[in-house]
Motif scaffolding. Structure first.
Motif, mmCIF file in Angstrom:
data_model
loop_
_atom_site.group_PDB
_atom_site.id
_atom_site.type_symbol
_atom_site.label_atom_id
_atom_site.label_comp_id
_atom_site.label_asym_id
_atom_site.label_seq_id
_atom_site.Cartn_x
_atom_site.Cartn_y
_atom_site.Cartn_z
ATOM 1 N N UNK A 142 7.775 3.542 -15.909
ATOM 2 C CA UNK A 142 6.717 3.317 -14.923
ATOM 3 C C UNK A 142 6.940 1.994 -14.184
ATOM 4 N N UNK A 143 7.372 0.981 -14.905
ATOM 5 C CA UNK A 143 7.677 -0.311 -14.272
ATOM 6 C C UNK A 143 8.846 -0.170 -13.308
ATOM 7 N N UNK A 144 9.881 0.528 -13.738
ATOM 8 C CA UNK A 144 11.035 0.765 -12.864
ATOM 9 C C UNK A 144 10.597 1.543 -11.629
ATOM 10 N N UNK A 145 9.730 2.516 -11.812
ATOM 11 C CA UNK A 145 9.238 3.320 -10.690
ATOM 12 C C UNK A 145 8.466 2.472 -9.690
ATOM 13 N N UNK A 146 7.629 1.585 -10.178
ATOM 14 C CA UNK A 146 6.859 0.716 -9.274
ATOM 15 C C UNK A 146 7.793 -0.183 -8.476
ATOM 16 N N UNK A 147 8.766 -0.782 -9.138
ATOM 17 C CA UNK A 147 9.724 -1.650 -8.440
ATOM 18 C C UNK A 147 10.533 -0.833 -7.431
ATOM 19 N N UNK B 275 9.782 1.186 -0.051
ATOM 20 C CA UNK B 275 8.809 0.960 1.016
ATOM 21 C C UNK B 275 9.253 -0.155 1.956
ATOM 22 N N UNK B 276 9.808 -1.222 1.415
ATOM 23 C CA UNK B 276 10.238 -2.321 2.295
ATOM 24 C C UNK B 276 11.443 -1.910 3.135
ATOM 25 N N UNK B 277 12.340 -1.132 2.566
ATOM 26 C CA UNK B 277 13.494 -0.652 3.331
ATOM 27 C C UNK B 277 13.052 0.340 4.412
ATOM 28 N N UNK B 278 12.125 1.214 4.062
ATOM 29 C CA UNK B 278 11.604 2.174 5.035
ATOM 30 C C UNK B 278 10.899 1.441 6.175
ATOM 31 N N UNK B 279 10.131 0.413 5.854
ATOM 32 C CA UNK B 279 9.463 -0.388 6.885
ATOM 33 C C UNK B 279 10.493 -1.034 7.810
ATOM 34 N N UNK B 280 11.584 -1.521 7.237
ATOM 35 C CA UNK B 280 12.641 -2.119 8.051
ATOM 36 C C UNK B 280 13.266 -1.115 9.004
ATOM 37 N N UNK B 281 13.521 0.080 8.513
ATOM 38 C CA UNK B 281 14.101 1.128 9.360
ATOM 39 C C UNK B 281 13.114 1.517 10.461
ATOM 40 N N UNK B 282 11.876 1.764 10.072
ATOM 41 C CA UNK B 282 10.863 2.168 11.061
ATOM 42 C C UNK B 282 10.685 1.086 12.117
ATOM 43 N N UNK B 283 10.712 -0.175 11.697
ATOM 44 C CA UNK B 283 10.554 -1.282 12.631
ATOM 45 C C UNK B 283 11.645 -1.355 13.673
ATOM 46 N N UNK B 284 12.821 -0.834 13.364
ATOM 47 C CA UNK B 284 13.935 -0.858 14.313
ATOM 48 C C UNK B 284 13.900 0.301 15.302
ATOM 49 N N UNK B 285 12.974 1.209 15.136
ATOM 50 C CA UNK B 285 12.933 2.396 15.999
ATOM 51 C C UNK B 285 12.151 2.195 17.285
ATOM 52 N N UNK B 286 11.425 1.099 17.363
ATOM 53 C CA UNK B 286 10.605 0.870 18.558
ATOM 54 C C UNK B 286 9.152 1.110 18.253
ATOM 55 N N UNK B 287 8.603 2.183 18.809
ATOM 56 C CA UNK B 287 7.188 2.490 18.604
ATOM 57 C C UNK B 287 6.935 2.839 17.140
ATOM 58 N N UNK B 288 5.954 2.165 16.555
ATOM 59 C CA UNK B 288 5.606 2.398 15.149
ATOM 60 C C UNK B 288 4.256 3.086 15.090
ATOM 61 N N UNK B 289 4.270 4.311 14.589
ATOM 62 C CA UNK B 289 3.035 5.068 14.413
ATOM 63 C C UNK B 289 3.247 6.061 13.271
ATOM 64 N N UNK B 290 2.220 6.813 12.952
ATOM 65 C CA UNK B 290 2.303 7.752 11.830
ATOM 66 C C UNK B 290 3.421 8.771 12.064
ATOM 67 N N UNK B 291 3.536 9.270 13.281
ATOM 68 C CA UNK B 291 4.557 10.275 13.580
ATOM 69 C C UNK B 291 5.960 9.741 13.328
ATOM 70 N N UNK C 100 0.840 -1.206 0.000
ATOM 71 C CA UNK C 100 0.000 0.000 0.000
ATOM 72 C C UNK C 100 0.873 1.253 0.000
ATOM 73 N N UNK C 101 1.952 1.245 0.781
ATOM 74 C CA UNK C 101 2.863 2.387 0.814
ATOM 75 C C UNK C 101 3.516 2.604 -0.551
ATOM 76 N N UNK C 102 3.913 1.520 -1.201
ATOM 77 C CA UNK C 102 4.540 1.634 -2.523
ATOM 78 C C UNK C 102 3.561 2.190 -3.547
ATOM 79 N N UNK C 103 2.340 1.697 -3.531
ATOM 80 C CA UNK C 103 1.323 2.211 -4.465
ATOM 81 C C UNK C 103 0.978 3.663 -4.155
ATOM 82 N N UNK C 104 0.925 4.001 -2.872
ATOM 83 C CA UNK C 104 0.666 5.390 -2.488
ATOM 84 C C UNK C 104 1.812 6.290 -2.933
ATOM 85 N N UNK C 105 3.035 5.799 -2.818
ATOM 86 C CA UNK C 105 4.188 6.564 -3.288
ATOM 87 C C UNK C 105 4.156 6.767 -4.791
ATOM 88 N N UNK C 106 3.798 5.708 -5.525
ATOM 89 C CA UNK C 106 3.675 5.809 -6.981
ATOM 90 C C UNK C 106 2.585 6.817 -7.350
#
Length: 133
Positions: free
Chosen positions: A51-56, A62-78, A13-19
């Motif tokens: 467009x294909x390159x952009x989606x990939x 998005x997956x890298x950002x999720x990994x970074x956010x997951x290492x920060x502890x509390x996960x929320x919008x902020x 969803x984050x990747x599609x929202x970014x696209x």
């Protein structure tokens, strides 16, 4: 729906929202972007490849950002939005600025493209933060 601590639904969803953010961004600023790269609309090759390159790329980001956010502890919008902003500041705009400087690109191109990636990372961070990792 998590695997190895990453919520892949949030990532997709984050990747599609970014696209989608990029689509809106360049629909609004397309003619300024064309001027910044020194091209006309007719010069642009009509191919699905960018467009294909952009989606990939958005999926990887998005997956890298999720990994970074997951290492920060509390996960929320902020924390998601702050993480996106800091990653943009520390890695995206810095490398883009260096590349554009050596390429002799117009400052307007750096502002347009850099603003795009800031918007994308903020949206992705918000989505991932809202869904959790």
């Amino acid at each position: 729906m998590t695997f190895a601590g990453v919520n892949y639904i949030a990532v997709v969803i984050a990747a599609l929202a970014g696209f989608g953010t990029g689509a809106v961004w360049y629909m609004m600023l397309g003619r300024f972007w064309l001027a910044a790269v020194g091209k006309k609309k007719e010069d642009m090759e009509r191919t699905p490849t960018p467009f294909l390159i952009s989606i990939v790329a958005n999926l990887v980001m998005a997956i890298m950002l999720a990994g970074v956010i997951g290492h920060l502890g509390e996960v929320n919008v902020k924390t998601g939005v702050i993480s996106g902003a800091l990653i943009w500041l520390g890695f995206v705009i810095t490398t883009m600025g260096v590349n554009h400087a050596f390429e002799g690109a117009k400052t307007s191109l750096t502002l347009i493209d850099g603003g795009h990636w800031l918007a994308v990372l903020l949206v992705m961070g918000a989505v991932i933060g809202a869904f959790g990792v």
